[in-house]
Design a protein around this motif. Structure first.
Motif, PDB file in Angstrom:
ATOM      1  N   GLN A 208      27.632  42.369  41.158  1.00  0.00           N
ATOM      2  CA  GLN A 208      26.360  42.571  41.665  1.00  0.00           C
ATOM      3  C   GLN A 208      25.919  44.069  41.057  1.00  0.00           C
ATOM      4  O   GLN A 208      26.690  45.026  40.797  1.00  0.00           O
ATOM      5  CB  GLN A 208      26.348  42.783  43.032  1.00  0.00           C
TER       6      GLN A 208
ATOM      7  N   ASP B 259      32.821  38.887  44.182  1.00  0.00           N
ATOM      8  CA  ASP B 259      33.364  38.175  45.214  1.00  0.00           C
ATOM      9  C   ASP B 259      35.025  38.121  45.269  1.00  0.00           C
ATOM     10  O   ASP B 259      35.390  37.446  46.179  1.00  0.00           O
ATOM     11  CB  ASP B 259      32.881  36.635  45.335  1.00  0.00           C
ATOM     12  N   ASP B 260      35.607  39.144  44.638  1.00  0.00           N
ATOM     13  CA  ASP B 260      37.147  39.041  44.536  1.00  0.00           C
ATOM     14  C   ASP B 260      37.696  39.710  45.548  1.00  0.00           C
ATOM     15  O   ASP B 260      38.908  39.733  45.693  1.00  0.00           O
ATOM     16  CB  ASP B 260      37.817  39.240  43.043  1.00  0.00           C
TER      17      ASP B 260
ATOM     18  N   LYS C 290      35.346  39.379  54.875  1.00  0.00           N
ATOM     19  CA  LYS C 290      34.133  38.813  55.659  1.00  0.00           C
ATOM     20  C   LYS C 290      33.502  40.004  56.553  1.00  0.00           C
ATOM     21  O   LYS C 290      32.532  39.816  57.294  1.00  0.00           O
ATOM     22  CB  LYS C 290      34.889  37.587  56.645  1.00  0.00           C
TER      23      LYS C 290
ATOM     24  N   THR D 194      28.194  38.184  48.065  1.00  0.00           N
ATOM     25  CA  THR D 194      29.633  38.275  47.631  1.00  0.00           C
ATOM     26  C   THR D 194      30.446  37.660  48.756  1.00  0.00           C
ATOM     27  O   THR D 194      31.740  37.634  48.632  1.00  0.00           O
ATOM     28  CB  THR D 194      30.120  39.361  47.507  1.00  0.00           C
ATOM     29  N   GLY D 195      30.026  37.350  50.018  1.00  0.00           N
ATOM     30  CA  GLY D 195      30.717  36.749  50.933  1.00  0.00           C
ATOM     31  C   GLY D 195      31.032  37.351  52.393  1.00  0.00           C
ATOM     32  O   GLY D 195      31.512  36.883  53.100  1.00  0.00           O
TER      33      GLY D 195
END
Length: 249
Positions: free
Chosen positions: A4, A11-12, A16, A80-81
């Motif tokens: 980003q 997203d690695d 959460k 990214t989650g």
């Protein structure tokens, strides 16, 4: 996933949950309250560490000061989650009962920022997620903190609050400040409205816990007014809240 543009990663990370201080200098301190804390990334005002709680990866990332950089941070983290956000910051007390060193949990916030107005009209309220708020309240109780839960004010101008009389718009700043106090507003800070509105629009969860630095209204009245820059209780409240959310308590 490509990195980003602003936060500097993709997203690695596997997190959460994210704890959001404003100050990059507080990120490492907060991460030390997690298991296996480690540096992850630094780009612009966004310094990021990772750790674990109850076997889950938890991120700590600074947002910088104010709404615009907070919105960018949350927008890119959701991509990214990340699904749950807790702001850990500082505030100035407004209600007479709020003392320096007390914890303030923002159930909702007055939208006196500018960023949230570019998401949804001002009539739409900025409200924390109920599960996150309940977890923060329980976390504050569990650590034995003196806490308050209620409405806070979110503004864009620090000096508009602290030096309103020198501003050309002083009549509006002073009148609204008194209106917020009469309505029972607990404290003032600079990121919660943006966080809550962006989270609402993106369909994720958000809450906010603040350390009260001091209370200018108590000082005006000549009342005792302790000052506290120690954010540890707010940090511990957020960490305990995330632990409860992970465990589904």
């Amino acid at each position: 996933m490509d990195k980003q543009y602003h936060i500097g990663f993709g997203d690695d990370h596997g997190a959460k949950f994210a704890i959001l201080p404003g100050d990059p200098g507080r990120v490492e301190k907060i991460a030390q309250f997690l298991d296996n804390p480690r540096f992850y990334c630094q780009n612009r005002e966004y310094t990021t560490w990772l750790g674990e709680l109850e076997g889950e990866t938890v991120m700590v990332i600074s947002t910088g000061m104010g709404g615009p950089s907070t919105a960018i941070c949350v927008e890119e983290l959701v991509i990214t989650g990340v699904e749950t956000f807790i702001r850990v910051g500082t505030c100035g007390g407004m209600a007479e009962k709020v003392m320096g060193g007390d914890i303030v949990i923002a159930t909702s916030t007055i939208r006196q920022d500018g960023t949230s107005k570019e998401y949804v009209p001002i009539e739409f309220p900025a409200v924390a997620d109920l599960d996150v708020t309940n977890a923060l309240v329980q976390g504050a109780k569990d650590i034995g903190a003196t806490w308050h839960a209620g409405v806070v004010q979110c503004k864009d101008s620090f000096y508009g609050q602290h030096s309103p009389d020198r501003m050309p718009i002083s009549y509006e700043l002073n009148d609204k400040w008194q209106a917020w106090i009469k309505a029972g507003c607990l404290a003032s800070e600079m990121e919660s409205a943006t966080l809550y509105i962006v989270a609402q629009i993106l369909g994720v969860k958000a809450g906010c816990v603040l350390n009260t630095v001091w209370n200018q209204e108590r000082e005006k009245k000549g009342l005792s007014n302790p000052k506290s820059h120690d954010t540890e209780q707010a940090i511990r409240t957020a960490v305990e809240a995330i632990r409860l959310l992970i465990k589904g308590v």
